[in-house]
Design an enzyme around this catalytic site. Structure first.
Site, PDB file in Angstrom:
ATOM      1  N   LYS A   1      22.268  76.474   6.774  1.00  0.00           N
ATOM      2  CA  LYS A   1      23.103  75.930   7.844  1.00  0.00           C
ATOM      3  C   LYS A   1      22.877  74.425   7.998  1.00  0.00           C
ATOM      4  O   LYS A   1      23.825  73.665   8.201  1.00  0.00           O
ATOM      5  CB  LYS A   1      22.792  76.645   9.164  1.00  0.00           C
TER       6      LYS A   1
ATOM      7  N   HIS B   1      12.427  73.668   5.426  1.00  0.00           N
ATOM      8  CA  HIS B   1      11.630  74.664   6.129  1.00  0.00           C
ATOM      9  C   HIS B   1      12.494  75.913   6.281  1.00  0.00           C
ATOM     10  O   HIS B   1      13.667  75.831   6.644  1.00  0.00           O
ATOM     11  CB  HIS B   1      11.209  74.123   7.503  1.00  0.00           C
TER      12      HIS B   1
ATOM     13  N   GLU C   1      -0.549  77.885  12.521  1.00  0.00           N
ATOM     14  CA  GLU C   1      -0.380  78.184  13.940  1.00  0.00           C
ATOM     15  C   GLU C   1      -0.839  79.610  14.221  1.00  0.00           C
ATOM     16  O   GLU C   1      -0.444  80.231  15.196  1.00  0.00           O
ATOM     17  CB  GLU C   1       1.069  77.986  14.382  1.00  0.00           C
TER      18      GLU C   1
ATOM     19  N   SER D   1       8.686  73.639  15.495  1.00  0.00           N
ATOM     20  CA  SER D   1       9.237  73.758  16.846  1.00  0.00           C
ATOM     21  C   SER D   1       8.376  73.027  17.851  1.00  0.00           C
ATOM     22  O   SER D   1       7.168  72.892  17.703  1.00  0.00           O
ATOM     23  CB  SER D   1       9.345  75.236  17.231  1.00  0.00           C
TER      24      SER D   1
ATOM     25  N   GLY E   1      13.932  90.885  18.570  1.00  0.00           N
ATOM     26  CA  GLY E   1      14.968  90.143  17.884  1.00  0.00           C
ATOM     27  C   GLY E   1      14.453  89.361  16.697  1.00  0.00           C
ATOM     28  O   GLY E   1      15.169  89.144  15.723  1.00  0.00           O
TER      29      GLY E   1
ATOM     30  N   CYS F   1       5.322  74.875  12.746  1.00  0.00           N
ATOM     31  CA  CYS F   1       5.509  74.980  11.297  1.00  0.00           C
ATOM     32  C   CYS F   1       5.382  73.648  10.570  1.00  0.00           C
ATOM     33  O   CYS F   1       5.521  73.597   9.343  1.00  0.00           O
ATOM     34  CB  CYS F   1       6.875  75.602  10.993  1.00  0.00           C
TER      35      CYS F   1
END
Length: 386
Positions: A242, A233, A79, A308, A148, A111
């Protein structure tokens, strides 16, 4: 017939930034970066290193003289394209001196592009088992200075040779994939940096994993007990953890501990590199294979790919007999050992470097085997390896 990854390798620039220094420079607690995000170092590239140089350097360690005659396709998942029209794969095909009667093209879906390329390669080899496909996932993750997302930046490329009767990992025919139209991360044509909805991106990633995981269980009957390891990923190393933790209640404490230990082994390299976008899942796979002594031939490894926007996929691979003999752990360790640390000031200067724009030209010197040595008439000229 088995089809999968016969060899794989990665390449990173020879510069890096320490996350403690970045945190202190930005007025943040270093624990936020090291523990909260899970990053220790960030790979840093100069303007003369782009996805083409990164990809060519990663792939050059795999491609032999015999391979050059047997490769029918070069696919680059990225990308971070350098041209809206011409594919980076075309230039890499030339730099690696691959036989001319081959397809070369790019694949884009955030990704997820590297995974799409891997499965296209697999299907081609299924129909042409005597031929090979070179898959490269190459990216430069940039969010801007003092933003961020700065701590999750990274640079690098992973190359995979896809063949019949692979010597490292055979890919099973059990993929479950999912597409959802979500604006969690995207980059409009007019923007140098991506637009990110952080909370939505994190939530979408976890939800996507849960959806494909549950569907995969339904279709295959496989559960957590069937996997010695799962790879994810890795946009930052705490993200995959998580997602893994969101399903760990499906098994007992012993299996939970085992899977978490394997996960920690899979992120060792990413902690020192950062986000590779299309290559991050496969850098994690390399890290797992090169840092785990618990895995053995015949083990099933689960792989979760996410891009995404959003496309995700869960599929599995089986480790082949003596797969350890075909890894490049010493070479990869040398990449880390030979890197030079830069200060925050140096990093900011390098980050702001750009190549000449329309009508301008420049020449460069670099010790990197494949690198840009000049820009002239809107063309990037690449130094070939000797």
């Amino acid at each position: 017939m088995k089809i999968g990854i016969d060899r794989l390798s990665f390449f990173i620039p020879n510069l890096y930034l320490d996350m403690t220094e970045l945190a202190e420079s930005r007025g943040d607690d270093p624990a936020k970066y090291h523990i909260g995000i899970g990053q220790d170092q960030m790979a840093v590239n100069r303007a003369t290193e782009d996805i083409i140089t990164l990809g060519a350097n990663a792939a050059s360690k795999l491609v032999t003289a015999e391979d050059r005659e047997q490769i029918d396709m070069v696919i680059v998942g990225t990308e971070s394209g350098v041209d809206h029209s011409k594919a980076s794969a075309v230039i890499i095909h030339h730099l690696l001196k691959i036989q001319p009667f081959a397809r070369s093209f790019e694949v884009k879906e955030a990704c997820y592009g590297g995974t799409a390329a891997l499965h296209m390669a697999k299907e081609y080899v299924r129909n042409h088992p005597e031929r090979k496909v070179l898959v490269i996932a190459s990216d430069i993750a940039r969010y801007g200075l003092a933003t961020g997302g700065e701590v999750t930046q990274g640079v690098g490329a992973v190359a995979m040779m896809v063949t019949a009767n692979p010597r490292i990992l055979s890919i099973e025919n059990d993929s479950v994939f999912l597409t959802e139209d979500i604006y969690d991360f995207w980059r409009p044509d007019y923007s140098e940096f991506p637009v990110v909805d952080g909370p939505l991106s994190n939530a979408t990633y976890i939800e996507a994993f849960q959806k494909v995981w549950q569907q995969h269980k339904k279709q295959t009957g496989l559960t957590l007990e069937d996997y010695p390891a799962l790879c994810f990923h890795i946009p930052y190393t705490k993200m995959g953890k998580k997602a893994l933790q969101s399903v760990l209640d499906e098994t007992d404490e012993a299996n939970q501990s085992r899977l978490l230990t394997r996960y920690d082994e899979s992120i060792q390299y990413s902690r020192r590199v950062g986000n590779l976008y299309t290559g991050s899942l496969y850098l994690g796979l390399i890290s797992l294979l090169e840092n785990s002594s618990a895995l053995q031939a015949g083990d099933r490894v689960g792989l979760f790919s996410y891009g995404s926007g959003a496309v995700s996929e869960f599929f599995t691979g089986i480790l082949e007999e003596n797969y350890q003999d075909f890894l490049d752990k010493e070479d990869h360790q040398a990449l880390f050992d030979n890197r030079q640390q830069v200060s925050v000031v140096e990093y900011e200067q390098i980050f702001s470097e750009t190549l000449p724009e329309h009508g301008q030209h420049a020449a460069y010197n670099s010790d990197v085997p494949f690198s840009i040595y000049k820009v002239e008439n809107d063309i990037r000229y690449y130094k070939e390896a000797e």
